[in-house]
Design a protein around this motif. Structure first.
Motif, PDB file in Angstrom:
ATOM      1  N   VAL A   1       3.004   6.087  -2.478  1.00 28.16           N
ATOM      2  CA  VAL A   1       4.396   6.834  -2.939  1.00 28.16           C
ATOM      3  C   VAL A   1       4.524   7.002  -4.803  1.00 28.16           C
ATOM      4  N   LEU A   2       4.247   5.906  -5.242  1.00 28.01           N
ATOM      5  CA  LEU A   2       3.852   6.566  -6.751  1.00 28.01           C
ATOM      6  C   LEU A   2       2.814   6.786  -7.041  1.00 28.01           C
TER       7      LEU A   2
ATOM      8  N   PRO B   1      -3.053   1.777 -10.755  1.00 29.01           N
ATOM      9  CA  PRO B   1      -3.209  -0.194 -10.929  1.00 29.01           C
ATOM     10  C   PRO B   1      -2.647  -0.836 -10.088  1.00 29.01           C
ATOM     11  N   LEU B   2      -1.643  -0.932  -8.664  1.00 27.55           N
ATOM     12  CA  LEU B   2      -1.637  -1.133  -7.397  1.00 27.55           C
ATOM     13  C   LEU B   2      -2.402  -1.092  -6.480  1.00 27.55           C
ATOM     14  N   HIS B   3      -3.207   0.504  -6.691  1.00 28.39           N
ATOM     15  CA  HIS B   3      -4.397  -0.072  -5.909  1.00 28.39           C
ATOM     16  C   HIS B   3      -5.584  -0.757  -5.619  1.00 28.39           C
ATOM     17  N   LEU B   4      -5.744  -1.257  -7.496  1.00 28.86           N
ATOM     18  CA  LEU B   4      -6.314  -2.170  -7.794  1.00 28.86           C
ATOM     19  C   LEU B   4      -6.348  -3.349  -7.744  1.00 28.86           C
TER      20      LEU B   4
ATOM     21  N   GLY C   1      -7.605   3.543  -6.003  1.00 31.64           N
ATOM     22  CA  GLY C   1      -7.174   3.210  -7.448  1.00 31.64           C
ATOM     23  C   GLY C   1      -7.916   3.593  -8.865  1.00 31.64           C
ATOM     24  N   LEU C   2      -9.401   3.868  -8.459  1.00 30.92           N
ATOM     25  CA  LEU C   2     -10.358   4.596  -9.674  1.00 30.92           C
ATOM     26  C   LEU C   2     -10.227   5.664  -9.607  1.00 30.92           C
TER      27      LEU C   2
ATOM     28  N   VAL D   1       1.238  -1.007  -0.258  1.00 31.34           N
ATOM     29  CA  VAL D   1      -0.078  -0.276  -0.497  1.00 31.34           C
ATOM     30  C   VAL D   1       0.972   1.237   0.284  1.00 31.34           C
ATOM     31  N   LEU D   2       2.011   1.297   0.841  1.00 30.92           N
ATOM     32  CA  LEU D   2       2.780   2.757   0.798  1.00 30.92           C
ATOM     33  C   LEU D   2       3.327   2.786  -0.517  1.00 30.92           C
TER      34      LEU D   2
END
Length: 166
Positions: free
Chosen positions: A45-46, A50-53, A110-111, A40-41
């Motif tokens: 940071v980035l 897509p990573l959140h999704l 993410g969205l 999550v961190l």
């Protein structure tokens, strides 16, 4: 620490266990957040939608199909089994609500990032940081506490706080 661990286990919806089994079980239950929170961190940071999704999808899987939680199966195979702990049981309602909340917050972040709404993403990300920090550093699962509070069991919820009397 054993009272804190005992309260945490009760808060997650698990029955009392002998102290040695309880500690191994606790270690197994915190395996997932110890892996997910750093991810999550990285997503924060980035500012990676897509990573959140991806995190949201994994956490929704764990919420909806708790018997097939890949983190718990990995724990059982590589850590719990060698320690003679036996398999972790599927997540009860309080733990599943907490996982569902994390899944939802990752979905929102993410969205929001993909739709160009960074302020909304920051709000969701802030809730994620607070929730994971409370869990990993304070042994307080806000989602599990909320589960009991919403069911009208505030006294029980408060008794499971790290400083509660059980």
């Amino acid at each position: 620490m054993s009272r804190v661990v005992e309260n945490f286990m009760r808060q997650q919806g698990f029955a009392e266990e002998p102290p040695d089994r309880r500690q191994v079980h606790f270690d197994g239950l915190t395996f997932q957040p110890r892996l997910v929170f750093p991810t999550v961190l990285v997503a924060i940071v980035l500012q990676s939608g897509p990573l959140h999704l991806v995190l949201s999808a994994v956490l929704w899987w764990n919420t909806l199909v708790p018997r097939l939680n890949p983190f718990e199966r990995a724990w059982d195979r590589w850590f719990g089994g060698p320690r003679g702990a036996g398999p972790l049981p599927p997540a009860p309602g309080p733990r599943r609500l907490a996982q569902g909340m994390a899944a939802t917050l990752n979905l929102v972040a993410g969205l929001a990032l993909l739709l160009g709404q960074p302020v909304l993403a920051w709000v969701a990300e802030a809730f994620l940081v607070v929730g994971f920090s409370a869990l990993l550093f304070g042994k307080l699962c806000l989602g599990a506490w909320l589960y009991y509070a919403l069911k009208g069991q505030v006294r029980f919820a408060n008794a499971t706080l790290p400083w509660g009397k059980g």
